[in-house]
Design a protein around this motif. Structure first.
Motif, mmCIF file in Angstrom:
data_model
loop_
_atom_site.group_PDB
_atom_site.id
_atom_site.type_symbol
_atom_site.label_atom_id
_atom_site.label_comp_id
_atom_site.label_asym_id
_atom_site.label_seq_id
_atom_site.Cartn_x
_atom_site.Cartn_y
_atom_site.Cartn_z
ATOM 1 N N LEU A 166 0.849 -1.200 0.000
ATOM 2 C CA LEU A 166 0.000 0.000 0.000
ATOM 3 C C LEU A 166 0.884 1.249 0.000
ATOM 4 O O LEU A 166 1.029 1.951 1.008
ATOM 5 C CB LEU A 166 -0.931 -0.014 1.229
ATOM 6 N N GLU A 167 1.452 1.545 -1.143
ATOM 7 C CA GLU A 167 2.460 2.592 -1.230
ATOM 8 C C GLU A 167 1.894 3.996 -1.021
ATOM 9 O O GLU A 167 2.638 4.928 -0.711
ATOM 10 C CB GLU A 167 3.174 2.517 -2.585
ATOM 11 N N ARG A 168 0.582 4.154 -1.155
ATOM 12 C CA ARG A 168 -0.015 5.477 -0.950
ATOM 13 C C ARG A 168 -0.567 5.648 0.471
ATOM 14 O O ARG A 168 -1.011 6.733 0.839
ATOM 15 C CB ARG A 168 -1.145 5.714 -1.953
ATOM 16 N N LEU A 169 -0.526 4.582 1.259
ATOM 17 C CA LEU A 169 -1.121 4.617 2.595
ATOM 18 C C LEU A 169 -0.456 5.686 3.459
ATOM 19 O O LEU A 169 0.768 5.726 3.600
ATOM 20 C CB LEU A 169 -0.995 3.248 3.269
ATOM 21 N N LYS A 170 -1.286 6.534 4.057
ATOM 22 C CA LYS A 170 -0.790 7.600 4.918
ATOM 23 C C LYS A 170 -1.074 7.350 6.398
ATOM 24 O O LYS A 170 -0.314 7.786 7.257
ATOM 25 C CB LYS A 170 -1.414 8.938 4.510
ATOM 26 N N VAL A 171 -2.170 6.648 6.683
ATOM 27 C CA VAL A 171 -2.564 6.407 8.082
ATOM 28 C C VAL A 171 -2.835 4.923 8.275
ATOM 29 O O VAL A 171 -3.666 4.341 7.569
ATOM 30 C CB VAL A 171 -3.823 7.222 8.463
ATOM 31 N N LEU A 172 -2.121 4.315 9.224
ATOM 32 C CA LEU A 172 -2.351 2.919 9.598
ATOM 33 C C LEU A 172 -2.675 2.888 11.085
ATOM 34 O O LEU A 172 -1.830 3.210 11.927
ATOM 35 C CB LEU A 172 -1.122 2.062 9.312
ATOM 36 N N CYS A 173 -3.918 2.531 11.399
ATOM 37 C CA CYS A 173 -4.383 2.569 12.784
ATOM 38 C C CYS A 173 -5.037 1.232 13.122
ATOM 39 O O CYS A 173 -6.177 0.980 12.727
ATOM 40 C CB CYS A 173 -5.366 3.726 12.953
ATOM 41 N N ILE A 174 -4.283 0.364 13.820
ATOM 42 C CA ILE A 174 -4.798 -0.949 14.249
ATOM 43 C C ILE A 174 -4.655 -0.972 15.772
ATOM 44 O O ILE A 174 -3.578 -1.241 16.311
ATOM 45 C CB ILE A 174 -4.000 -2.115 13.625
ATOM 46 N N THR A 175 -5.721 -0.675 16.495
ATOM 47 C CA THR A 175 -5.607 -0.497 17.945
ATOM 48 C C THR A 175 -6.600 -1.383 18.691
ATOM 49 O O THR A 175 -7.561 -1.900 18.109
ATOM 50 C CB THR A 175 -5.856 0.972 18.334
ATOM 51 N N ILE A 176 -6.335 -1.515 19.988
ATOM 52 C CA ILE A 176 -7.171 -2.319 20.898
ATOM 53 C C ILE A 176 -7.398 -3.702 20.275
ATOM 54 O O ILE A 176 -8.518 -4.081 19.921
ATOM 55 C CB ILE A 176 -8.515 -1.629 21.207
ATOM 56 N N CYS A 177 -6.329 -4.445 20.164
ATOM 57 C CA CYS A 177 -6.396 -5.729 19.472
ATOM 58 C C CYS A 177 -5.323 -6.669 20.034
ATOM 59 O O CYS A 177 -4.565 -6.308 20.937
ATOM 60 C CB CYS A 177 -6.199 -5.527 17.968
ATOM 61 N N ASN A 178 -5.247 -7.852 19.464
ATOM 62 C CA ASN A 178 -4.281 -8.862 19.909
ATOM 63 C C ASN A 178 -3.033 -8.902 19.030
ATOM 64 O O ASN A 178 -2.246 -9.858 19.101
ATOM 65 C CB ASN A 178 -4.942 -10.249 19.916
ATOM 66 N N LEU A 179 -2.834 -7.879 18.231
ATOM 67 C CA LEU A 179 -1.686 -7.827 17.325
ATOM 68 C C LEU A 179 -0.378 -7.880 18.122
ATOM 69 O O LEU A 179 -0.148 -7.076 19.026
ATOM 70 C CB LEU A 179 -1.747 -6.536 16.507
ATOM 71 N N GLU A 180 0.491 -8.870 17.776
ATOM 72 C CA GLU A 180 1.723 -9.080 18.539
ATOM 73 C C GLU A 180 2.957 -8.539 17.832
ATOM 74 O O GLU A 180 3.964 -8.267 18.477
ATOM 75 C CB GLU A 180 1.904 -10.565 18.835
ATOM 76 N N LYS A 181 2.871 -8.387 16.513
ATOM 77 C CA LYS A 181 4.034 -7.867 15.799
ATOM 78 C C LYS A 181 3.592 -7.254 14.477
ATOM 79 O O LYS A 181 2.512 -7.540 13.960
ATOM 80 C CB LYS A 181 5.067 -8.958 15.557
ATOM 81 N N LEU A 182 4.447 -6.404 13.973
ATOM 82 C CA LEU A 182 4.222 -5.801 12.662
ATOM 83 C C LEU A 182 5.084 -6.522 11.627
ATOM 84 O O LEU A 182 6.235 -6.868 11.910
ATOM 85 C CB LEU A 182 4.596 -4.311 12.694
ATOM 86 N N PRO A 183 4.543 -6.780 10.419
ATOM 87 C CA PRO A 183 5.347 -7.462 9.388
ATOM 88 C C PRO A 183 6.494 -6.563 8.924
ATOM 89 O O PRO A 183 6.382 -5.335 8.920
ATOM 90 C CB PRO A 183 4.336 -7.696 8.260
ATOM 91 N N HIS A 184 7.591 -7.169 8.504
ATOM 92 C CA HIS A 184 8.740 -6.393 8.039
ATOM 93 C C HIS A 184 8.420 -5.610 6.767
ATOM 94 O O HIS A 184 9.090 -4.607 6.470
ATOM 95 C CB HIS A 184 9.937 -7.330 7.807
#
Length: 1048
Positions: free
Chosen positions: A653-671
């Motif tokens: 997503l090369e045009r993505l400006k805002v990434l908001c993933i909150t209040i969740c079980n996410l343990e890591k971000l992909p490289h």
């Protein structure tokens, strides 16, 4: 003889004659009558004087009668020939008849070249004339005139031979002015809800100063700008010696005619042959103190040609402007409140909304002829006011329509208003809409249909993407045109009548309009369209709200033109049909409070999608790999969810400006996140993320990172490579220990750094290299033993004292406006340097059980808010008069209240954890602005005396006072607007304290008062008083016309 003419000028404010001059023309016209009339006109008095010797016909007679009836003051100039004129005697008899039983009418006799004895008929001068009238006009009429003369002669008047002509005229004008000033002030009492607004305008006018001022009153159509201006004009015009002009409806009139009227009214000359009077206005008014009203202007040229510069006018002049649109007064790049030219002379006044009580009174005066409705009309009256949004124009129009009508007609009107707008109101508001450009109109309609009470920034991002350019300026224009407002928390707001206008434009009841059907906001209409699978190719926005039976969206291919799809509160919705992938024009997809677990893979086909928002879908746990195909996506929001991981394809997503993933079980971000080269904002707060990948350093455009309340244990060293980072929030990360990497010092653009609640033990010395850092928060970082040298750019600094071995001298931080130091330090703190922080506006000094050394804060002349907690508050020796909010906490010894005697600006006082059994306030008579008192956690206090110390407070909050049984003097707080009593378990009843005289009370709030059995009555005149009750199990009965009742 006198005759009715148009000799007195119309000032545009709509008032009739105030003074009637009765005199015999041949005797006094060219002397006292003419001089007296002109002096009154110059003083702003609306006087009637004839300009002809003879009268003809009945029409003149009826017009003259009207002039006499309208006037309040009658100046009778008795001359030698006065009694010889039948018309003078006819006027006299009518004047005496009107004045006998009317205290509002005043007669001022002037004896010009006669004496009172002549008028009393003690001499032959008037008796001879009356004998002639007796034979010519009859015995009865002569007797009537004779009685009138003797009656007037008993009134004390002024004689020319006692004063001289010049002094006599001056004394008369002063007396007339004094009498009329009293009446004009009384007239304001009949204007509803205008006094406070007039007070504000008078402050802006500041008539005592000699400069030239422009006052701009702005607001939406129909809100009452002209009414307010007319009232101000009536009140102050006498102070401008007749140099006054009120130009109404400037927007709709010819400029040359406006200039002619302005010159005529100010200079008393009529100019028939001018093409452009700008130069003449510029040169004619320089030595005159003028009052000019330009009502309803809409462009800069109108000001430029009527009142361009202060240099055009004499000292003390005032120009009042009313407008719906201040856009042309604001420079590009300037703040909304700074006019484009002569900005030091302009003052802006934003016309406020009419409050409910004034709206009720205005409506009832128009509809019923009285100030408040009878009990059986109270409910329907309130509903009509709500339907009309409290807009004065609408209240006047609809109220007048309902005058003399029965209740069923009122109910029919309410039903109609809930369906369609009143036509007269609509025409008035359409003026502003039609003045907008095309994109501005679209934004206006979007707000009316969807964005009210939503964050401005969210909406702007959507419009930026839709229109392809920054649209914040368009939102500013709507604000300056009084079509919207930006409220607290950056929320968009629109008046109900403007909202209805926008929705009517989109969905007119009849007629073929281009925008018909372009937006659906009613969940009933939306659901109806979806259920029947109607083909609506022109539909651009579809909003499904609270559709409880909707489990799966139908096929959406039919809605080929759809640009926005919003699904909110469809709690049983578990599946979105895969046909959504066919919506090639869809730019905005929002799903909130639904039961979906995922979105279909076909979503990758949404090539135009700009924003994807999935909120409060607690079962949501999976993003498909096809998410990476959304080549236009700018924003991705998922809050909250069960998501554990993000697909690797998100890196596409090369045009993505805002990434908001909150209040969740996410343990890591992909490289792959390192490939998001356009990313500006990364928010993963309240997730289970334990570390940031090193590739974070590749995100060169990233401006904001939020890791609040995550499991992160350290920051990567590559954080220093994020060269455009402005805000880093790692607060409440309880696993964050060890050391903060020194590479953080490379973030030269960092403005905000929040490390609160961290468990690290030291800060790198490179912090001092953050030369743009403005806000640095270390709240509850209790393991830090020493602070490094901090950058002088700081304006906000919060840190813990708990483990500091010494408190550093921070006197070099001269830009600090907010300083918060909390916790008990290892040793007695040295804080003498505090008094050198002259920019400080907010200070919290909480050392709990430790005794502070004596400290005086009087030198902090900018300080507005102070919270201080220590074992003995007597160590505080002085406070600055600028203080507005003051909190004393952990009070263990009596407070010396004389310390507050100079706090003339104090508006709120809070006592928290007051540990004494009694309290007695004094010296509060000088705290004239004190409006709020909060008592919080006072475990031993049983009674609270609020009088006479808090007689003028408007808000009283009592929280966690477990032994409190009585509030003394509560019923005398006549200005009280809100009373809150929370967790006060010893209070049983308040009905022994009647509140019927608290006419300003708007809210009663009771929470967790376990023994409370009854609440007091409120005045019937306050139907808008809100009652909130929660956790009061014994409370059953309550009286009073409360607006709302909530039982938890």
């Amino acid at each position: 003889m006198t005759a009715l003419t148009s000799s007195s000028r119309d000032d545009g404010s709509g008032r009739g004659y105030e003074v009637f001059l009765s005199f015999r023309g041949p005797d006094t016209r060219l002397t006292i009558a003419d001089c007296l009339y002109n002096d009154m006109i110059r003083t702003g008095i609306h006087a009637f004087k004839d300009n002809k010797e003879l009268r003809f016909g009945k029409e003149i007679e009826s017009g003259l009668l009207q002039a006499i009836n309208d006037s309040r003051i009658y100046i009778l100039i008795f001359s030698k020939g006065y009694a010889s004129s039948k018309w003078c005697l006819w006027e006299l008899a009518r004047i005496v008849e009107l004045s006998r039983d009317n205290n509002e009418k005043t007669i001022l006799p002037i004896f010009y070249d006669v004496d009172a004895d002549d008028v009393k008929l003690k001499t032959m001068l008037y008796r001879k004339a009356l004998r002639k009238h007796k034979s010519d006009s009859g015995k009865d009429l002569a007797k009537k005139w004779k009685k009138a003369l003797r009656e007037v002669a008993r009134i004390k008047g002024r004689n020319l031979k006692d004063h001289g002509l010049h002094e006599l005229i001056n004394l008369t004008v002063k007396e007339v002015f004094s009498l009329l000033w009293t009446r004009r002030t009384d007239m304001l009492d009949h204007l509803v809800g205008i006094k406070d607004q007039m007070d504000q305008i008078m402050k802006l006018l500041d008539l005592g100063t000699f400069d030239v001022r422009y006052i701009v009153i702005h607001g939406m159509g129909g809100i009452g700008k002209t009414t307010l201006t007319e009232a101000v004009f009536r009140q102050i015009s006498p102070q401008f010696q007749g140099h006054c002009c009120f130009l109404k409806d400037v927007r709709t009139l010819d400029m040359v005619n406006l200039q002619k009227k302005l010159l005529s009214d100010i200079c008393c000359i009529n100019l028939s042959f001018i093409d452009d009077g700008t130069d003449m206005i510029k040169t004619s008014f320089r030595d005159k103190k003028v009052l000019i009203v330009l009502d309803d202007i809409d462009n800069q040229d109108q000001i430029m040609r009527l009142a361009s510069k202060p240099e055009w006018f004499g000292g003390g002049s005032r120009i009042i402007i009313t407008t719906r649109n201040i856009e042309f007064l604001v420079m590009e790049g300037e703040d909304d409140n700074v006019p484009a030219s002569n900005n030091r002379h302009f003052s802006l006044y934003d016309m406020p909304e009419m409050n409910h009580d004034d709206a009720l009174q205005l409506f009832c005066e128009r509809a019923l002829g009285c100030a408040k409705p009878p009990p059986n009309y109270m409910d329907i009256a309130n509903k009509l006011i709500n339907a009309l949004g409290g807009l004065p124009l609408a209240l006047n129009v609809v109220g007048s329509t309902l005058y003399g009508k029965c209740r069923s007609t009122w109910e029919n009107m309410l039903y109609k208003l809930n369906k369609v707008m009143n036509e007269d109101v609509k025409k008035k508001l359409m003026i502003s809409y039609e003045a907008l450009e095309s994109h501005q109109q679209q934004i206006f309609l979007d707000i009316a249909c969807f964005f009210i009470n939503l964050e401005k920034t969210t909406a702007i991002k959507y419009w930026d993407a839709v229109f392809g350019y920054p649209t914040e300026i368009e939102v500013k224009i709507l604000t300056r045109m009084s079509l919207i407002k930006i409220m607290d928390y950056d929320k968009l707001w629109m008046h109900d009548q403007l909202r209805d206008l926008g929705r009517h434009i989109v969905h007119p009841e009849s007629g073929n309009i281009r925008l018909r059907g372009s937006r659906l906001w009613s969940h009933k209409d939306s659901f109806h369209v979806v259920q029947r699978k109607k083909v609506a190719k022109q539909l651009k926005v579809l909003k499904l709200v609270n559709c409880p039976s909707l489990r799966k969206t139908p096929k959406l291919s039919a809605f080929s033109g759809l640009e926005r799809l919003i699904i909110i509160g469809c709690t049983k919705l578990s599946m979105i049909d895969k046909s959504i992938g066919n919506l090639q024009h869809l730019e905005h997809l929002e799903v909130k409070d639904a039961a979906i677990e995922s979105i279909p893979k076909s979503i990758g086909g949404l090539k135009s999608l700009l924003k994807l928002s999935i909120r409060e879908c607690c079962y949501f746990e999976n993003l498909p790999d096809s998410i990476g195909q959304l080549e236009s996506l700018l924003e991705l929001h998922i809050i909250p969810s069960r998501i554990r991981e993000l697909p690797h394809s998100i890196g596409n997503l090369e045009r993505l400006k805002v990434l908001c993933i909150t209040i969740c079980n996410l343990e890591k971000l992909p490289h792959s996140i390192g490939r998001l080269k356009s990313l500006l904002q990364l928010d993963v707060c309240s997730s289970r993320i334990m570390s940031l990948p090193d590739c974070i350093g590749y995100l060169k455009r990233l401006k904001k990172v939020t890791l609040h309340n995550t499991f992160i244990s350290e920051l990567p060293k590559t954080i220093g490579m994020v060269e455009n980072l402005e805000e880093l929030n790692v607060a409440a990360c309880h696993h964050l220990g060890g050391e903060i990497p020194s590479e953080i010092g490379a973030l030269s653009l960092l403005r905000i750094l929040d490390l609160s609640y961290g468990h690290f033990s030291r800060l790198p010395t490179t912090i001092n290299k953050l030369t743009n850092l403005q806000e640095f928060r270390l709240f509850r970082c209790d393991r830090i033993q020493q602070l490094p040298k901090l950058p002088q750019s700081l304006t906000v600094l919060h840190f813990s004292l708990k483990s500091l071995t010494t408190i550093p001298d921070l006197s070099n931080l001269t830009n600090l406006v907010d300083l918060d130091m909390c916790g008990t330090p290892v040793q007695e703190p040295n804080i003498e340097w505090l008094v050198r922080l002259h920019a400080l506006r907010k200070l919290a000094l909480v050392v709990e059980d430790m005794i502070l050394p004596p400290i005086g804060l009087s030198f902090l002349s900018q300080l507005q808010e102070l919270k201080i907690s220590c074992a003995d508050h007597r160590s505080l020796t002085g406070l600055p008069s600028s203080l507005q909010r003051l909190t004393f906490a952990d009070v263990q010894s009596p407070i010396d209240w004389s310390l507050l005697s100079n706090l003339e600006n104090l508006s709120k006082l809070t006592l928290r954890r007051y540990r004494l059994g009694k309290i007695w306030f004094n010296v509060f008579g000088k705290l004239t602005k004190l409006g709020a008192l909060t008592m919080w956690e006072c475990p031993l206090l049983k009674t609270l005396p609020v009088l006479p110390f808090f007689e003028d407070i408007r808000r009283l909050q009592l929280m966690r006072l477990p032994q409190l049984t009585e509030v003394q003097g509560l019923k005398e707080l006549k200005l009280l607007q809100h009373l809150s009593i929370w967790w006060c378990n010893s209070i049983k009843r308040l009905n022994e304290t009647p509140l019927s005289n608290l006419l300003n009370l708007d809210g009663l709030d009771f929470l967790e008062c376990e023994l409370l059995e009854s609440v007091p009555d409120v005045p019937y005149a306050k139907p808008s008083c809100h009652l909130k009750i929660k956790g009061c199990p014994r409370l059953r009965d309550f009286k009073g016309p409360y607006m709302s009742y909530k039982d938890g």
